[in-house]
Design a protein around this motif. Structure first.
Motif, PDB file in Angstrom:
ATOM      1  N   PHE A   1     -11.116   6.598  33.714  1.00 50.81           N
ATOM      2  CA  PHE A   1     -10.536   7.232  32.531  1.00 50.81           C
ATOM      3  C   PHE A   1      -9.002   7.194  32.548  1.00 50.81           C
ATOM      4  CE2 PHE A   1      -9.276  10.689  29.724  1.00 50.81           C
ATOM      5  CZ  PHE A   1     -10.174  10.593  28.679  1.00 50.81           C
ATOM      6  N   PHE A   2      -8.418   7.346  33.731  1.00 52.21           N
ATOM      7  CA  PHE A   2      -6.955   7.455  33.833  1.00 52.21           C
ATOM      8  C   PHE A   2      -6.280   6.126  34.206  1.00 52.21           C
ATOM      9  CE2 PHE A   2      -8.851  11.573  34.652  1.00 52.21           C
ATOM     10  CZ  PHE A   2      -8.110  12.422  33.842  1.00 52.21           C
ATOM     11  N   ASP A   3      -7.088   5.063  34.344  1.00 54.62           N
ATOM     12  CA  ASP A   3      -6.587   3.794  34.892  1.00 54.62           C
ATOM     13  C   ASP A   3      -5.390   3.195  34.158  1.00 54.62           C
ATOM     14  OD1 ASP A   3      -8.355   3.802  36.923  1.00 54.62           O
ATOM     15  OD2 ASP A   3      -9.604   2.152  36.181  1.00 54.62           O
ATOM     16  N   GLU A   4      -5.396   3.231  32.831  1.00 55.63           N
ATOM     17  CA  GLU A   4      -4.392   2.478  32.080  1.00 55.63           C
ATOM     18  C   GLU A   4      -3.072   3.213  31.863  1.00 55.63           C
ATOM     19  OE1 GLU A   4      -6.720  -0.127  28.775  1.00 55.63           O
ATOM     20  OE2 GLU A   4      -6.803   2.040  28.552  1.00 55.63           O
ATOM     21  N   ILE A   5      -3.040   4.466  32.290  1.00 55.32           N
ATOM     22  CA  ILE A   5      -1.880   5.295  31.929  1.00 55.32           C
ATOM     23  C   ILE A   5      -0.576   4.800  32.530  1.00 55.32           C
ATOM     24  CG2 ILE A   5      -0.890   7.621  32.148  1.00 55.32           C
ATOM     25  CD1 ILE A   5      -3.757   8.700  32.022  1.00 55.32           C
TER      26      ILE A   5
ATOM     27  N   LEU B   1       0.173  18.703  27.338  1.00 56.89           N
ATOM     28  CA  LEU B   1       0.314  18.391  25.912  1.00 56.89           C
ATOM     29  C   LEU B   1       0.907  17.010  25.686  1.00 56.89           C
ATOM     30  CD1 LEU B   1       1.469  21.895  24.698  1.00 56.89           C
ATOM     31  CD2 LEU B   1      -0.517  20.659  23.811  1.00 56.89           C
ATOM     32  N   MET B   2       1.859  16.597  26.542  1.00 61.06           N
ATOM     33  CA  MET B   2       2.582  15.355  26.254  1.00 61.06           C
ATOM     34  C   MET B   2       2.259  14.195  27.173  1.00 61.06           C
ATOM     35  SD  MET B   2       6.234  16.883  25.005  1.00 61.06           S
ATOM     36  CE  MET B   2       5.984  18.534  25.640  1.00 61.06           C
ATOM     37  N   LEU B   3       1.802  14.474  28.387  1.00 53.08           N
ATOM     38  CA  LEU B   3       1.672  13.387  29.370  1.00 53.08           C
ATOM     39  C   LEU B   3       0.233  13.139  29.828  1.00 53.08           C
ATOM     40  CD1 LEU B   3       4.748  14.239  31.646  1.00 53.08           C
ATOM     41  CD2 LEU B   3       4.638  12.609  29.744  1.00 53.08           C
ATOM     42  N   GLN B   4      -0.691  14.007  29.429  1.00 50.32           N
ATOM     43  CA  GLN B   4      -2.062  13.836  29.925  1.00 50.32           C
ATOM     44  C   GLN B   4      -3.058  13.646  28.779  1.00 50.32           C
ATOM     45  OE1 GLN B   4      -2.631  17.329  32.296  1.00 50.32           O
ATOM     46  NE2 GLN B   4      -1.028  16.750  33.749  1.00 50.32           N
ATOM     47  N   PRO B   5      -4.049  12.806  28.998  1.00 49.87           N
ATOM     48  CA  PRO B   5      -5.053  12.596  27.949  1.00 49.87           C
ATOM     49  C   PRO B   5      -6.074  13.740  27.923  1.00 49.87           C
ATOM     50  CG  PRO B   5      -5.590  11.283  29.873  1.00 49.87           C
ATOM     51  CD  PRO B   5      -4.289  11.977  30.186  1.00 49.87           C
ATOM     52  N   THR B   6      -6.802  13.836  26.821  1.00 51.45           N
ATOM     53  CA  THR B   6      -7.831  14.876  26.694  1.00 51.45           C
ATOM     54  C   THR B   6      -9.191  14.229  26.454  1.00 51.45           C
ATOM     55  OG1 THR B   6      -7.573  15.033  24.297  1.00 51.45           O
ATOM     56  CG2 THR B   6      -6.222  16.513  25.625  1.00 51.45           C
TER      57      THR B   6
ATOM     58  N   CYS C   1     -10.625  11.733  22.189  1.00 53.51           N
ATOM     59  CA  CYS C   1      -9.713  11.597  23.327  1.00 53.51           C
ATOM     60  C   CYS C   1      -8.303  11.404  22.804  1.00 53.51           C
ATOM     61  CB  CYS C   1     -10.086  10.398  24.193  1.00 53.51           C
ATOM     62  SG  CYS C   1     -11.689  10.555  24.957  1.00 53.51           S
ATOM     63  N   ARG C   2      -7.427  12.338  23.128  1.00 50.73           N
ATOM     64  CA  ARG C   2      -6.006  12.131  22.827  1.00 50.73           C
ATOM     65  C   ARG C   2      -5.444  11.323  23.995  1.00 50.73           C
ATOM     66  NH1 ARG C   2      -4.625  13.867  17.529  1.00 50.73           N
ATOM     67  NH2 ARG C   2      -6.442  15.131  16.979  1.00 50.73           N
ATOM     68  N   MET C   3      -4.941  10.152  23.677  1.00 49.77           N
ATOM     69  CA  MET C   3      -4.515   9.227  24.727  1.00 49.77           C
ATOM     70  C   MET C   3      -2.996   9.216  24.885  1.00 49.77           C
ATOM     71  SD  MET C   3      -7.091   6.028  23.910  1.00 49.77           S
ATOM     72  CE  MET C   3      -6.481   5.802  22.239  1.00 49.77           C
ATOM     73  N   VAL C   4      -2.540   8.846  26.062  1.00 45.20           N
ATOM     74  CA  VAL C   4      -1.107   8.724  26.321  1.00 45.20           C
ATOM     75  C   VAL C   4      -0.772   7.236  26.395  1.00 45.20           C
ATOM     76  CG1 VAL C   4      -0.931  10.980  27.432  1.00 45.20           C
ATOM     77  CG2 VAL C   4      -1.476   8.974  28.822  1.00 45.20           C
ATOM     78  N   PRO C   5       0.549   6.877  26.383  1.00 45.31           N
ATOM     79  CA  PRO C   5       0.907   5.464  26.358  1.00 45.31           C
ATOM     80  C   PRO C   5       0.233   4.667  27.469  1.00 45.31           C
ATOM     81  CG  PRO C   5       2.823   6.738  25.765  1.00 45.31           C
ATOM     82  CD  PRO C   5       1.756   7.731  26.158  1.00 45.31           C
ATOM     83  N   GLY C   6      -0.276   3.499  27.077  1.00 50.11           N
ATOM     84  CA  GLY C   6      -0.990   2.619  27.988  1.00 50.11           C
ATOM     85  C   GLY C   6      -2.483   2.602  27.723  1.00 50.11           C
ATOM     86  N   GLN C   7      -3.031   3.764  27.326  1.00 52.56           N
ATOM     87  CA  GLN C   7      -4.481   3.856  27.154  1.00 52.56           C
ATOM     88  C   GLN C   7      -4.963   3.215  25.857  1.00 52.56           C
ATOM     89  OE1 GLN C   7      -4.946   8.289  27.821  1.00 52.56           O
ATOM     90  NE2 GLN C   7      -6.503   7.520  29.229  1.00 52.56           N
ATOM     91  N   THR C   8      -6.184   2.679  25.916  1.00 54.79           N
ATOM     92  CA  THR C   8      -6.811   2.118  24.716  1.00 54.79           C
ATOM     93  C   THR C   8      -8.205   2.694  24.551  1.00 54.79           C
ATOM     94  OG1 THR C   8      -7.802   0.274  25.950  1.00 54.79           O
ATOM     95  CG2 THR C   8      -5.609  -0.099  25.020  1.00 54.79           C
ATOM     96  N   GLY C   9      -8.591   2.856  23.293  1.00 58.11           N
ATOM     97  CA  GLY C   9      -9.926   3.358  22.980  1.00 58.11           C
ATOM     98  C   GLY C   9     -11.013   2.443  23.516  1.00 58.11           C
TER      99      GLY C   9
END
Lengths: 458, 458
Positions: free
Chosen positions: A250-254, A298-303, A332-340
């Motif tokens: 889940f956190f791989d692309e961050i 809120l700003m750096l972690q996905p949900t 899922c609220r994603m952070v930069p790097g992540q893709t659906g």
């Protein structure tokens, strides 16, 4: 800008902002609910006319499907800097007004009371567009436009902007600019101006499992497997009681945040008491229990959020039924790097590995995250001019916890983006009784006039 | 009974059963939906008249609240055995007909096609009562009633019989009998007559948790606890992926089955293929995965079933909301010894111990299980006479997997109980297109005539 010029501009902005209210009322009366495909052509005409009346070149782009995207262009005035271009991103569609019975006034009939204007779209984002146009009119009426101005005004923001990427790709040259002002923003409960230099991404999924063709008498639950229990177990394997997301990968692309970003993130205020009061929260914040910094979350972690869940009988009282199927909606609220797409693959692999191959998962929509370079001078300029116009502190959030199509703007236009808007702490965008304060409307208009002026000189 | 007398009786039963169809149609046209409090007084009058017309003494009991309970008494005939009394338990209420659009004919207008009669209440249980009355009429017309007959016909069976315990306690002397024939039963897919000497209990609960006063934008899920996740985790702590119930104390009260009972339970057929086909099951039976005997699960083990579950947005497409609350409905089918109150206490303790004190649990209703003594000669008699009347195999289930108020009958009347009725494998009681086969209607009537005759002589 010398003090005199500044004073003249301020007076003219205030006058234009006041004058624009009647037009804003007409704009708010259009029931442009994109989810229900309402009033799209009328609104496109209305907005095109607004831009025309400022002297803009207007194109209504509709060759790639979806609701039309309105392009507008105003060149720098004679004394302006024609080498600088600012792009405004806005949208002419609004959220559905439901639930109607919770409104204190008609959502599509503007209602002004005690300096607060109530209607669907006041804050998100019809009021914000009108505020921007008033600033431009005031600049035209005084020293002229200080730089080129472009508009991209779309009509599908409230349904996830499904068409915008295609238009940006095709019309990248048309929309080319040096910086972009985004469509939302607000003053917080402590009257600080909130500005956002990025957004989180969002990917939306539906998980479902079906065991039978009809609901079954619950006495047979002794032998027949229950899809609701299956789904509960599958979900419980994805997030534990401590709110740790336990989906492998889940956190791989961050993209790892650097020190400067973490510092900026932790410097923004977290209005815990305001949140608790506003929503009547009965439980401690997740971050409290986890010993984490809420700003980081809120700003750096996905949900991984259950947005909805349904199975079997959900009426009053008792019905002894074994459901035929169970469904859950996950955001899922994603952070930069992540893709659906990556998360979808993670979910599928996780379900298979944990014995839930009967649970199907489907991606409904996804938008990637974006964060402007926090060292870009444009960000500082937006903040400085906000503090001058509002005469109060402004806070620059490296990114909002919410979502929008910023990623594709950067992908095709490569420019810094900051979001600001007319909202206040109780604006209730997306909810009943959406509102703005007229004082913020005028101050925000002044902010745009100051920003355009200083941006041209930068 | 000699062969000649038996032949005379059989002919008269068949004639009376045929003749009763018109009255059954009138009975089925009454929309006696207790859940919606429909047509109660008319139906009470109708049923009272039916009993009157057989010469019964009738009392309409309504002094303890709830829908009236009809008492009927017919004394043994001159040649009969006045020292034996059989009690019939039936109910005049029916399930709601919903979903209406899945019916192929009007649920309250009987429709006969190819020997199958369709209408709400045909199987459950208006058809069964009429079948019994036809048998009694035939006995009256031939050798006279062989024993005393009593009726208890209630109007709240489909809503969990909330009033019956109070009436049984107060009127225990009035309803005193030596044995009881219960209200339901059916032929299975292999045309075996299913008889039930007991029922499981049922306790129904609602679990809920609420974190906020309104639904919240899902971007805030980074910090705000989600009641849907809370409920998922709480549920997952109560039953694991292997379908083991992990609530401490859940099995404490269960009366251990003896060897004879286990043997009887395992001797009944388990129609796995019929179940799979009937419900279009896509997963293996729970018992298969657990290496258990399905008959044990159906008759000797309690269940913990999610009947319904709801939270947040459950419409089409995406809505990115953090729900304010989550709810689940749970049904426990209990075996003899268990009480809904004990399970409630177990749930509360379990939730508190596992960190879910925010999850509330409430008991909606509960009925205890009952199982007749499997050595009681009455059980054998019901089976033997069924095989004679239907000319096919009969299977005596020590108890059904379903529920009814048998426990309080035994508590106040102390008598063996066997359930039998007019249903077939596709009767769809509680579902659209409920039906019975006219051949079963007549055969079942003959069963009652044989049973009454032999019961009197036992």
């Amino acid at each position: 800008m010398d003090d005199n010029k500044r004073k003249v501009l301020e007076e003219e902005v205030r006058a234009q902002a006041d004058r624009s209210i009647e037009t804003l009322y007409s704009y708010l009366r259009l029931k442009t609910v994109s989810a229900q495909n309402l009033a799209i052509p009328e609104t496109v005409n209305f907005v095109s006319e607004l831009l025309n009346s400022l002297g803009a070149e207007v194109k209504v782009l509709d060759d790639l499907g979806g609701n039309p995207i309105i392009y507008g262009f105003l060149p720098a005035g004679e004394k302006g800097n024609a080498s600088k271009t600012l792009l405004f991103y806005d949208h002419y569609d609004v959220q559905p007004p439901d639930p109607l019975d919770e409104w204190n006034s008609d959502p599509f009939e503007p209602y002004l009371k005690d300096g607060i204007l109530y209607a669907r779209g006041t804050a998100d984002n019809k009021g914000t567009l009108m505020q921007r146009l008033a600033a431009i009119k005031a600049l035209e009426n005084t020293s002229g436009l200080p730089c080129n101005i472009k508009f991209l005004i779309e009509g599908e923001e409230e349904v996830g902007s499904p068409s915008i990427a295609a238009y940006l790709e095709k019309y990248a040259d048309l929309f080319k600019a040096d910086a972009c002002i985004w469509e939302f923003g607000n003053k917080d409960a402590a009257e600080r101006v909130s500005l956002f230099a990025g957004i989180k991404g969002s990917a939306y999924y539906e998980f479902s499992t079906k065991s039978a063709i009809i609901d079954i008498h619950s006495s047979l639950a002794a032998v027949i497997d229950n899809p609701a229990w299956r789904l509960v177990q599958a979900l419980a394997s994805m997030k534990n009681q401590n709110n740790d997301i336990t989906v492998e990968g889940f956190f791989d692309e961050i993209e790892e945040p650097d020190e400067a970003l973490i510092k900026t993130v932790r410097a923004v205020p977290f209005n815990d008491e305001a949140l608790k009061k506003s929503f009547g929260l009965t439980r401690p914040f997740i971050t409290e229990a986890r010993g984490e910094v809420p700003q980081d979350a809120l700003m750096l972690q996905p949900t991984l959020t259950i947005c909805g869940m349904v199975s079997g009988y959900i009426g009053e009282g008792a019905k002894t039924v074994l459901p035929k199927e169970a469904k859950v909606k996950i955001d899922c609220r994603m952070v930069p790097g992540q893709t659906g797409e990556h998360l979808l693959a993670c979910f599928k692999r996780h379900l298979a590995r944990h014995g839930f191959s009967d649970v199907k998962v489907e991606m409904i929509e996804s938008q990637r995250a974006f964060r402007s370079d926090i060292n870009d001078p444009f960000l500082k300029l937006v903040k400085k001019t906000a503090e001058e116009a509002y005469q109060s502190e402004a806070v620059l959030y490296p990114n909002s916890a919410g979502t929008g199509p910023m990623y594709v703007f950067d992908k095709y236009l490569h420019l810094p983006i900051v979001s600001t808007g007319v909202g206040w702490a109780e604006s209730k965008a997306h909810a009943p009784n959406e509102s703005i304060r007229m004082k913020d409307y005028v101050d925000g208009s002044l902010h745009m006039a100051y920003l355009l002026t200083e941006f041209a000189a930068q």
